[in-house]
Design a protein around this motif. Structure first.
Motif, short mmCIF file in Angstrom:
data_model
loop_
_atom_site.label_atom_id
_atom_site.label_comp_id
_atom_site.label_asym_id
_atom_site.label_seq_id
_atom_site.Cartn_x
_atom_site.Cartn_y
_atom_site.Cartn_z
N PHE A 164 17.73 -28.41 2.17
CA PHE A 164 18.15 -29.20 3.32
C PHE A 164 19.64 -29.03 3.60
CE2 PHE A 164 19.31 -33.48 5.13
CZ PHE A 164 18.74 -33.26 6.36
N GLU A 165 20.42 -28.91 2.55
CA GLU A 165 21.86 -28.67 2.74
C GLU A 165 22.09 -27.31 3.40
OE1 GLU A 165 23.76 -29.06 -1.02
OE2 GLU A 165 23.36 -31.21 -1.18
N ARG A 166 21.33 -26.30 2.97
CA ARG A 166 21.47 -24.98 3.59
C ARG A 166 21.00 -25.02 5.05
NH1 ARG A 166 20.13 -23.47 -1.68
NH2 ARG A 166 17.88 -23.52 -1.28
N LEU A 167 19.94 -25.80 5.30
CA LEU A 167 19.46 -25.94 6.68
C LEU A 167 20.52 -26.60 7.55
CD1 LEU A 167 17.19 -25.80 8.80
CD2 LEU A 167 16.38 -28.01 7.94
N GLY A 168 21.23 -27.58 6.99
CA GLY A 168 22.30 -28.24 7.74
C GLY A 168 23.38 -27.27 8.16
N ASP A 169 23.72 -26.33 7.28
CA ASP A 169 24.72 -25.31 7.63
C ASP A 169 24.23 -24.46 8.80
OD1 ASP A 169 26.27 -26.26 5.56
OD2 ASP A 169 25.57 -24.76 4.13
N TYR A 170 22.94 -24.13 8.80
CA TYR A 170 22.37 -23.33 9.89
C TYR A 170 22.37 -24.12 11.20
CZ TYR A 170 18.54 -21.75 12.89
OH TYR A 170 17.78 -21.39 13.96
N LEU A 171 21.95 -25.37 11.15
CA LEU A 171 21.86 -26.18 12.36
C LEU A 171 23.23 -26.41 12.98
CD1 LEU A 171 19.23 -28.85 11.22
CD2 LEU A 171 18.85 -26.86 12.70
N ALA A 172 24.26 -26.47 12.14
CA ALA A 172 25.61 -26.71 12.65
C ALA A 172 26.09 -25.55 13.52
CB ALA A 172 26.58 -26.93 11.49
N GLU A 173 25.50 -24.38 13.37
CA GLU A 173 25.92 -23.21 14.14
C GLU A 173 25.14 -23.05 15.45
OE1 GLU A 173 25.59 -19.79 11.68
OE2 GLU A 173 26.94 -20.54 10.13
N VAL A 174 24.11 -23.87 15.67
CA VAL A 174 23.26 -23.74 16.84
C VAL A 174 23.74 -24.68 17.94
CG1 VAL A 174 20.92 -23.90 17.74
CG2 VAL A 174 21.30 -23.13 15.40
N ASP A 175 23.88 -24.15 19.13
CA ASP A 175 24.31 -24.93 20.29
C ASP A 175 23.06 -25.47 20.99
OD1 ASP A 175 25.76 -26.08 22.34
OD2 ASP A 175 25.84 -24.21 23.50
N LEU A 176 22.87 -26.78 20.94
CA LEU A 176 21.69 -27.41 21.52
C LEU A 176 22.06 -28.26 22.73
CD1 LEU A 176 19.80 -28.64 18.31
CD2 LEU A 176 19.44 -26.52 19.59
N PRO A 177 21.14 -28.42 23.67
CA PRO A 177 21.37 -29.34 24.78
C PRO A 177 21.55 -30.77 24.27
CG PRO A 177 19.48 -27.93 25.20
CD PRO A 177 19.85 -27.73 23.78
N PRO A 178 22.25 -31.64 25.02
CA PRO A 178 22.55 -32.99 24.53
C PRO A 178 21.32 -33.78 24.09
CG PRO A 178 23.84 -32.50 26.49
CD PRO A 178 22.88 -31.36 26.32
N ALA A 179 20.24 -33.74 24.88
CA ALA A 179 19.05 -34.53 24.52
C ALA A 179 18.44 -34.04 23.21
CB ALA A 179 18.02 -34.45 25.65
N ALA A 180 18.29 -32.73 23.06
CA ALA A 180 17.73 -32.17 21.83
C ALA A 180 18.67 -32.42 20.66
CB ALA A 180 17.46 -30.68 22.00
N ALA A 181 19.98 -32.32 20.90
CA ALA A 181 20.94 -32.56 19.83
C ALA A 181 20.86 -33.99 19.34
CB ALA A 181 22.35 -32.24 20.32
N GLY A 182 20.65 -34.94 20.28
CA GLY A 182 20.51 -36.33 19.89
C GLY A 182 19.28 -36.57 19.05
#
Length: 203
Positions: free
Chosen positions: A77-95
């Motif tokens: 999950f920590e490694r997944l968090g590093d990956y997700l931090a690099e992805v640019d998501l639309p505001p609704a999906a990011a929320g």
């Protein structure tokens, strides 16, 4: 290989039990009970002892317990968090993603909640599947689909699918949290009944 099997048999329950029975036959021989047929008696008792001995049981595979599995999922999950931090998501999906990862963080946080979760193998499997498969696949599919829609505009926005997928994963995680809460509530109720029963037995 043959030598190790022979040594293994010498140390087996069958040989030990059979040898003990054979010693009884030798005692009977020395006391004169077996008579001239003492070899048959000794061999027969050895064979009978070997037959009644419990079978050898190979050791069970050493699988990691649920607590160790949770530790592995926590690392993933920590490694997944590093990956997700690099992805640019639309505001609704990011929320929605923030809400989901917040709940997953709370469930995986070391402590008493994780201890309860470790008692639920299905719950551990659900979290593992979300972290290792469903969530990264949802985000990666969105990233790839978004590129194609930029090349061929006019199609359904891929963020709608992502938002729906994140909502479903959020609902699944909430069901897991509710199940853990109910498990703890049943534990509390069980302790109350125990104290009530004890109070009735010893007024």
């Amino acid at each position: 290989m043959a030598t190790s099997r022979f040594v293994g048999y010498l140390e087996s329950r069958k040989n030990i039990t059979g040898s003990a029975a054979g010693l009884v036959g030798l005692v009977l021989t020395f006391t004169g009970v077996a008579g001239p047929y003492w070899p048959v008696v000794v061999v027969g008792l050895y064979g009978a002892g070997a037959l009644i001995a419990p079978p050898e049981r190979p050791p069970l595979p050493d699988f990691p317990d649920p607590s160790a599995q949770l530790d592995e999922v926590r690392g993933d999950f920590e490694r997944l968090g590093d990956y997700l931090a690099e992805v640019d998501l639309p505001p609704a999906a990011a929320g929605r993603l923030t809400e989901l990862t917040g709940l997953l963080t709370a469930l995986l946080e070391p402590g008493w909640v994780a201890e309860i979760l470790a008692q639920d193998p299905e719950g551990v499997h659900t979290l593992s599947r979300t972290v290792r498969q469903d969530l990264p696949e949802a985000v990666d599919s969105f990233v790839r689909a978004r590129w194609w829609t930029r090349m061929t505009p006019g199609q359904e926005p891929p963020e709608r699918h992502l938002e729906r997928q994140l909502t479903l994963l959020q609902e699944e995680a909430e069901r897991l949290a509710t199940a853990l809460q109910e498990m703890e509530a049943r534990r509390q109720e069980s302790h109350t009944r125990y104290l009530e029963d004890r109070s009735q037995q010893h007024p």
